[in-house]
Scaffold this motif. Structure first.
Motif, PDB file in Angstrom:
ATOM      1  N   MET B   1      43.552  27.500  45.556  1.00 36.15           N
ATOM      2  CA  MET B   1      43.999  28.286  43.995  1.00 36.15           C
ATOM      3  C   MET B   1      43.129  29.033  43.850  1.00 36.15           C
ATOM      4  SD  MET B   1      46.416  26.873  42.429  1.00 36.15           S
ATOM      5  CE  MET B   1      46.635  27.755  40.579  1.00 36.15           C
ATOM      6  N   GLU B   2      41.764  29.381  43.810  1.00 34.06           N
ATOM      7  CA  GLU B   2      40.801  30.245  43.033  1.00 34.06           C
ATOM      8  C   GLU B   2      41.569  31.627  44.032  1.00 34.06           C
ATOM      9  OE1 GLU B   2      38.870  29.944  40.986  1.00 34.06           O
ATOM     10  OE2 GLU B   2      39.394  28.070  39.922  1.00 34.06           O
ATOM     11  N   TYR B   3      41.271  31.993  45.120  1.00 36.82           N
ATOM     12  CA  TYR B   3      42.114  33.038  45.564  1.00 36.82           C
ATOM     13  C   TYR B   3      43.298  33.371  45.283  1.00 36.82           C
ATOM     14  CZ  TYR B   3      37.791  32.715  48.123  1.00 36.82           C
ATOM     15  OH  TYR B   3      36.310  32.085  49.244  1.00 36.82           O
ATOM     16  N   PHE B   5      44.492  33.761  42.211  1.00 35.15           N
ATOM     17  CA  PHE B   5      43.896  34.331  40.878  1.00 35.15           C
ATOM     18  C   PHE B   5      43.909  35.765  41.122  1.00 35.15           C
ATOM     19  CE2 PHE B   5      43.884  29.608  39.270  1.00 35.15           C
ATOM     20  CZ  PHE B   5      44.810  30.081  37.802  1.00 35.15           C
ATOM     21  N   VAL B   6      42.690  35.716  41.977  1.00 35.85           N
ATOM     22  CA  VAL B   6      41.976  37.397  43.083  1.00 35.85           C
ATOM     23  C   VAL B   6      43.812  38.631  42.813  1.00 35.85           C
ATOM     24  CG1 VAL B   6      40.826  38.080  44.542  1.00 35.85           C
ATOM     25  CG2 VAL B   6      39.911  35.981  43.439  1.00 35.85           C
ATOM     26  N   ALA B   8      46.412  37.374  41.985  1.00 38.10           N
ATOM     27  CA  ALA B   8      47.791  38.210  40.921  1.00 38.10           C
ATOM     28  C   ALA B   8      46.801  39.170  40.188  1.00 38.10           C
ATOM     29  CB  ALA B   8      47.790  36.179  39.861  1.00 38.10           C
TER      30      ALA B   8
END
Lengths: 317, 116
Positions: B1-3, B5-6, B8
């Motif tokens: 999930m965190e990735y 954002f990267v 995006a």
């Protein structure tokens, strides 16, 4: 769901504020240089010459965006975009405050190092694609310099990682609640700062674009918007190195009384002014001195620093 | 999930840069031809192309970089688990670094680090 929206807002906020900061920094640098060198600097357009920022942007957009017929066209166009995109992407892992950050991935430090390695491609490809002898020389210098200084840039951060036990930027900042890592890792701090200046090729390491020898170095053939990309990329790079110095060594957003975000920006601003002061006061290094300094002094020093840090951590625990 | 954002962020940054280039292409003048078609060499007529072979010294530094960067890649995971591997890990890493430093000293004595 709301967290997703917040993160997306943070991304947009970060990107826009960075591009604005970069153009403001051009003005700030010229004003500060003028102040320190006893000149006026830009002071005609608007109050304190601030309108210069807008005037420069308009000029960049309306100048002919020239791709020379003798150049390698696709590479020539892609190269300048790379430096901006990689520098912007590195900010994905920088924590601005306990809650404001794009992504707290657990390989934050590695991500930054990877992005800064990709930055080398931009310079090397730009110089090669230009098919211009000055550009080629600038690109070769830049790649050799950036490769040399990248090695110990990574090594200088290992002490911080070993103390924290994590690559996550947010964890590193939280580990500095009681004591900043600049106290525990003074040598690491100095090495990282020197490597950072070399990676953004600023004075005294600005040999890739040494005006008096190579015209404009690797971007001799660039004009208009593509030149603007290199320019903006350089200033985003300075902001990035300052932000990382703050995050990794100067306690990040920690600070008394004021809100964390404000502390972060104050510290970053301090380092940016430091970078400009360096440019105002130092001469350029000679190329053989630059390479010798990197390989013969900084690399062994960073390895020693890492081993000593390890020994001290074991001793104290 | 965190990735995500990267990802995006990559997408947004790339589209902003592309947007800048496209806008400049639309509004900027375009007048090809003339002396602009010659590489800039301070007014001299350039002789030959710039796509030539260059000094072998750069390759040697490239090789050195490769050695030490691979070394650094091995050190990253060690630094993270440093506290759990303890003294044994430190000694092993010290031996590894020593071997590499011998390599650096060898290159140094051979004069690879001298820039000519």
């Amino acid at each position: 769901m709301s967290s997703v929206v917040t993160s997306l807002l943070v991304i947009v906020f970060v990107l826009f504020s960075l591009l604005t900061t970069a153009s403001l920094l051009i003005w700030l640098e010229r004003r500060l240089l003028a102040l320190w060198q006893d000149r006026y600097g830009p002071n005609r357009v608007g109050p304190f010459g601030l309108g210069q920022v807008l005037a420069d942007m308009i000029k960049i957009f309306f100048k002919e965006d020239w791709t020379p017929p003798f150049a390698d066209r696709p590479v020539f166009v892609i190269a300048p975009t790379f430096i901006v995109i990689t520098a912007l992407m590195s900010f994905a892992v920088v924590p601005f405050s306990p809650s404001i950050l794009v992504s707290d991935i657990d390989i934050g430090v590695l991500f930054f190092l990877a992005m800064s390695s990709l930055g080398v491609y931009s310079v090397a490809l730009a110089g090669w694609a230009s098919n211009n002898k000055y550009a080629l020389l600038g690109a070769l210098r830049a790649s050799a310099q950036m490769l040399a200084y990248e090695v110990f840039m990574g090594l200088s951060l290992m002490g911080v990682v070993a103390i924290t036990g994590s690559f996550s930027m947010q964890a590193i900042v939280k580990a500095q609640e009681n004591i900043w890592f600049i106290v525990l890792q003074p040598i690491g701090f100095v090495i990282f700062m020197i490597a950072g200046i070399a990676e953004t090729h600023r004075i005294p390491f600005d040999l890739p674009e040494a005006e008096s020898e190579l015209v404009a170095g690797f971007h001799s053939e660039y004009s208009g918007m593509k030149f603007g990309m290199f320019f903006v990329g350089e200033y985003i790079g300075i902001t990035l190195i300052s932000a990382l110095l703050v995050t990794l060594f100067m306690g990040g957003w920690h600070g008394p009384f004021l809100p964390p975000v404000l502390w972060f920006f104050i510290k970053v601003f301090f380092f940016i002014c430091g970078f400009i002061l360096l440019r105002a006061s130092l001469p350029r290094m000679r190329y053989d001195q630059l390479m010798a300094f990197g390989w013969k002094l900084m690399l062994p020093l960073s390895l020693l620093n890492l081993m000593a840090t390890g020994a001290v951590i074991l001793w104290s625990s | 999930m965190e990735y995500l954002f990267v990802l995006a962020m990559v997408g947004l940054a790339a589209s902003m840069v592309a947007g800048g280039l496209i806008v400049a292409r639309l509004v900027a003048p375009h007048k090809p031809g003339g002396l602009k078609d010659i590489p800039y060499e301070c007014g001299e007529q350039p002789i030959g192309q710039a796509w030539i072979q260059f000094n072998v010294g750069y390759y040697l530094f490239g090789l050195l970089f490769l050695v030490f960067d691979v070394e650094a890649a091995l050190m990253y995971p060690w630094a993270v688990v440093f506290r759990s591997v303890g003294l044994a890990g430190l000694i092993e890493m010290a031996i590894f670094v020593l071997v590499l430093i011998i390599g650096l000293v060898y290159a140094w004595r051979k004069g690879v680090l001298e820039w000519v």
